[in-house]
Structures are given as structure tokens and as C-alpha cells.
Design a protein around this motif. Structure first.
Motif, PDB file in Angstrom:
ATOM      1  N   GLN A  56      -1.950  -1.308  -2.554  1.00 42.14           N
ATOM      2  CA  GLN A  56      -1.188  -1.175  -3.262  1.00 42.14           C
ATOM      3  C   GLN A  56      -2.690  -1.522  -4.899  1.00 42.14           C
ATOM      4  O   GLN A  56      -1.787  -1.908  -6.400  1.00 42.14           O
ATOM      5  CB  GLN A  56      -0.274  -2.609  -3.786  1.00 42.14           C
ATOM      6  N   GLY A  57      -3.346  -1.669  -4.763  1.00 40.24           N
ATOM      7  CA  GLY A  57      -4.677  -1.955  -5.097  1.00 40.24           C
ATOM      8  C   GLY A  57      -5.087  -3.135  -5.814  1.00 40.24           C
ATOM      9  O   GLY A  57      -5.668  -3.276  -6.813  1.00 40.24           O
ATOM     10  N   HIS A  58      -4.286  -3.764  -4.909  1.00 45.46           N
ATOM     11  CA  HIS A  58      -4.418  -5.402  -5.079  1.00 45.46           C
ATOM     12  C   HIS A  58      -5.486  -6.198  -4.739  1.00 45.46           C
ATOM     13  O   HIS A  58      -5.897  -5.535  -3.745  1.00 45.46           O
ATOM     14  CB  HIS A  58      -3.126  -6.224  -5.120  1.00 45.46           C
ATOM     15  N   LEU A  59      -5.966  -7.446  -4.586  1.00 43.08           N
ATOM     16  CA  LEU A  59      -6.700  -8.063  -3.728  1.00 43.08           C
ATOM     17  C   LEU A  59      -6.296  -8.836  -3.034  1.00 43.08           C
ATOM     18  O   LEU A  59      -5.154  -9.360  -2.999  1.00 43.08           O
ATOM     19  CB  LEU A  59      -7.002  -9.250  -4.775  1.00 43.08           C
ATOM     20  N   VAL A  60      -6.728  -8.648  -1.802  1.00 45.45           N
ATOM     21  CA  VAL A  60      -6.484  -9.283  -0.573  1.00 45.45           C
ATOM     22  C   VAL A  60      -6.303 -11.059  -0.760  1.00 45.45           C
ATOM     23  O   VAL A  60      -7.536 -11.136  -1.952  1.00 45.45           O
ATOM     24  CB  VAL A  60      -7.199  -9.193   0.656  1.00 45.45           C
ATOM     25  N   ARG A 128     -14.207  11.012  -5.456  1.00 45.52           N
ATOM     26  CA  ARG A 128     -14.502  10.167  -4.044  1.00 45.52           C
ATOM     27  C   ARG A 128     -13.326  10.720  -3.335  1.00 45.52           C
ATOM     28  O   ARG A 128     -13.356  10.468  -2.494  1.00 45.52           O
ATOM     29  CB  ARG A 128     -15.102   8.980  -4.345  1.00 45.52           C
ATOM     30  N   GLY A 129     -12.231  10.093  -4.060  1.00 46.87           N
ATOM     31  CA  GLY A 129     -10.863  10.218  -3.166  1.00 46.87           C
ATOM     32  C   GLY A 129     -10.947  11.977  -3.184  1.00 46.87           C
ATOM     33  O   GLY A 129     -10.237  11.801  -0.966  1.00 46.87           O
ATOM     34  N   GLN A 138      -7.441   8.224  -4.421  1.00 44.55           N
ATOM     35  CA  GLN A 138      -5.981   9.182  -4.426  1.00 44.55           C
ATOM     36  C   GLN A 138      -4.995   9.289  -5.380  1.00 44.55           C
ATOM     37  O   GLN A 138      -4.269  10.465  -5.723  1.00 44.55           O
ATOM     38  CB  GLN A 138      -5.990  10.015  -2.666  1.00 44.55           C
ATOM     39  N   ASP A 139      -5.371   8.190  -5.750  1.00 46.75           N
ATOM     40  CA  ASP A 139      -3.455   7.626  -6.731  1.00 46.75           C
ATOM     41  C   ASP A 139      -3.825   7.790  -7.820  1.00 46.75           C
ATOM     42  O   ASP A 139      -3.974   6.120  -8.314  1.00 46.75           O
ATOM     43  CB  ASP A 139      -2.679   6.839  -5.845  1.00 46.75           C
ATOM     44  N   PRO A 140      -3.740   8.279  -9.180  1.00 42.31           N
ATOM     45  CA  PRO A 140      -4.298   7.866 -10.156  1.00 42.31           C
ATOM     46  C   PRO A 140      -3.911   6.262 -10.783  1.00 42.31           C
ATOM     47  O   PRO A 140      -4.372   5.326 -11.765  1.00 42.31           O
ATOM     48  CB  PRO A 140      -3.795   8.975 -11.876  1.00 42.31           C
ATOM     49  N   GLU A 141      -2.575   5.986 -10.328  1.00 42.93           N
ATOM     50  CA  GLU A 141      -1.754   4.819 -10.851  1.00 42.93           C
ATOM     51  C   GLU A 141      -2.210   3.441  -9.692  1.00 42.93           C
ATOM     52  O   GLU A 141      -2.837   2.661 -10.536  1.00 42.93           O
ATOM     53  CB  GLU A 141      -0.814   4.985 -10.628  1.00 42.93           C
ATOM     54  N   LYS A 142      -2.792   3.910  -8.426  1.00 44.58           N
ATOM     55  CA  LYS A 142      -3.568   2.854  -8.069  1.00 44.58           C
ATOM     56  C   LYS A 142      -4.953   2.179  -8.678  1.00 44.58           C
ATOM     57  O   LYS A 142      -5.918   1.367  -8.615  1.00 44.58           O
ATOM     58  CB  LYS A 142      -4.187   3.010  -6.576  1.00 44.58           C
ATOM     59  N   ILE A 143      -5.851   3.972  -9.428  1.00 43.46           N
ATOM     60  CA  ILE A 143      -7.236   3.278  -9.418  1.00 43.46           C
ATOM     61  C   ILE A 143      -6.516   2.555 -11.078  1.00 43.46           C
ATOM     62  O   ILE A 143      -7.833   1.763 -10.940  1.00 43.46           O
ATOM     63  CB  ILE A 143      -7.863   4.994 -10.282  1.00 43.46           C
TER      64      ILE A 143
END
Ligand code: ADP
Length: 192
Positions: A56-60, A128-129, A138-143
Motif C-alpha cells: 500500500q506504500g504505508h509504513l510497517v 526503477r520500476g 510501478q504504480d504512480p498512486e503508490k509512489i
């Protein structure tokens, strides 16, 4: 011991510069992102848990990250020093790191902070993706989410080290070797 926190947004070049620093100063690399990816590819429970956040692009969660880092520090406490890459990413992680090091009679020497404009970060991550296979690149939203998380949760970590007078800004745009030379001269200035 030379214990460096290498700091910067996703795509700032921490991994690239870490590799060069490890070679030059024979340091132990401690990249939490790499450790999570290793757990993921080994299919461990920790890896499965981390994946739900990373995807999700979130922190662990801090407790998970801190436990993993503690093991790694204890396993390598006799090394010439550490490069912390992608950690600490929150103020509680920075506080926990200080406590862990103090217990071992160690401390952070400095934070080297790679400064790269946001447009350049996004461009690098997309590039890099295309080659890394990392789905989070690979996903602009996650970036966008990761850059936002960096601004909200991780930037305060720079303040934490500024207060300790350990913050060293580094221009993160230029050739890899130029940036590396700049980092090395700052380390040597600081280590004097
Ligand atoms: P990047 O710096 O390119 O975002 P990393 O490889 O450092 O990539 O991290 C990838 C992902 O792993 C992060 O987006 C996050 O989900 C997780 N992660 C890595 N380090 C930490 C940390 N110290 N605290 C919490 N989550 C982390």
C-alpha cells in the motif's frame, strides 16, 4: 565506530550510495527495505505481515521494524560500523535506535541527508520500476503515497538529528560519483 544514518525520500539514492560507502569504509549495511524484501522472498511470517503495508506504500508498524533491527545490530555489534538505510523512518524508531545503541555503548555519528526535488524522485522511481520488478515502484498512486508518508512521518526524523547536531545535508542531484565524493568529504570532516 562509524554509524551513519543515510536519509532521504524514496528514490533519493540511498541504496546506490550505501553500496559505495560499505566498500570504502567496510561498514555493515542495514537496510530495512532489503530485510523486508528478503523476508518476503523467504515467505516468512514477518514477510507476509510486512507485505500488507509495503503493497500500500504505508509504513510497517514500528514494533515490527524495531525488533528486526535489534536482531541485526546484535548480530553485528563487532563490525566497524553500520549504515542505516531506510531506518529510522519515524521519530519513535529514532528514539528506539538511540536506546539500542546506548545499551551497547555505541551512538550515531551523523545523519547524511540526500536532498532531491520531488519531480526527480518520481522520475527515478518510475524508471526503477521498469527494471527492478518492485511493485511499489510501478504504480504512480503508490509512489505518491510513499512520498506523502515520507513528508508526514519521516521528515520529522531529520529534526530529531538536527537537535543533536548530527544533521548533514547532501545535494542528491548530480553524478553518482560526484555525490559520493561529496558524502566522503563530509564524513571525513565530521569524523575529525
Ligand atoms: P524506498 O526508500 O524506495 O521507499 P525501501 O526499500 O526503503 O524503499 O522500503 C520499501 C517499503 O518497506 C516501504 O515503503 C515501507 O513499506 C517498508 N519499510 C522499509 N523500511 C521501513 C521502516 N524503517 N519503517 C517502516 N516501514 C519500512
Amino acid at each position: 565506530m562509524l554509524n551513519i544514518v543515510l536519509f532521504g525520500a524514496p528514490g533519493a539514492g540511498k541504496g546506490t550510495q550505501s553500496e559505495k560507502l560499505i566498500q570504502k569504509y567496510q561498514l555493515q549495511h542495514l537496510s530495512t527495505g532489503d530485510l523486508f524484501r528478503m523476508h518476503l522472498s523467504n515467505g516468512t511470517e514477518l514477510g507476509k505481515l510486512a507485505r500488507t503495508y509495503m503493497d500500500q506504500g504505508h509504513l510497517v508498524p514500528d514494533s515490527v521494524v524495531i525488533g528486526m533491527v535489534r536482531e541485526k545490530i546484535e548480530a553485528h555489534k563487532d563490525s566497524k560500523g553500520f549504515i542505516f538505510d531506510g531506518f529510522p523512518r519515524t521519530v519513535p524508531q529514532a528514539e528506539a535506535l538511540d536506546e539500542m545503541l546506548t545499551e551497547l555503548d555505541l551512538s550515531i555519528s551523523c545523519m547524511l541527508a540526500l536532498d532531491v526535488p520531488e519531480e526527480e524522485l518520481k522520475r527515478r522511481l518510475v524508471e526503477r520500476g521498469k527494471v527492478s520488478g518492485r511493485t511499489d515502484d510501478q504504480d504512480p498512486e503508490k509512489i505518491n503515497t510513499r512520498i506523502q508518508v515520507y513528508r508526514n512521518e519521516t521528515l520529522p526524523v531529520a529534526e530529531y538529528y538536527k537537535k543533536q547536531d548530527k544533521f548533514i545535508p547532501i545535494q542528491g542531484v548530480g553524478s553518482i560519483d560526484e555525490i559520493f565524493d561529496n558524502i566522503c568529504s563530509k564524513i571525513e570532516e565530521h569524523a575529525k
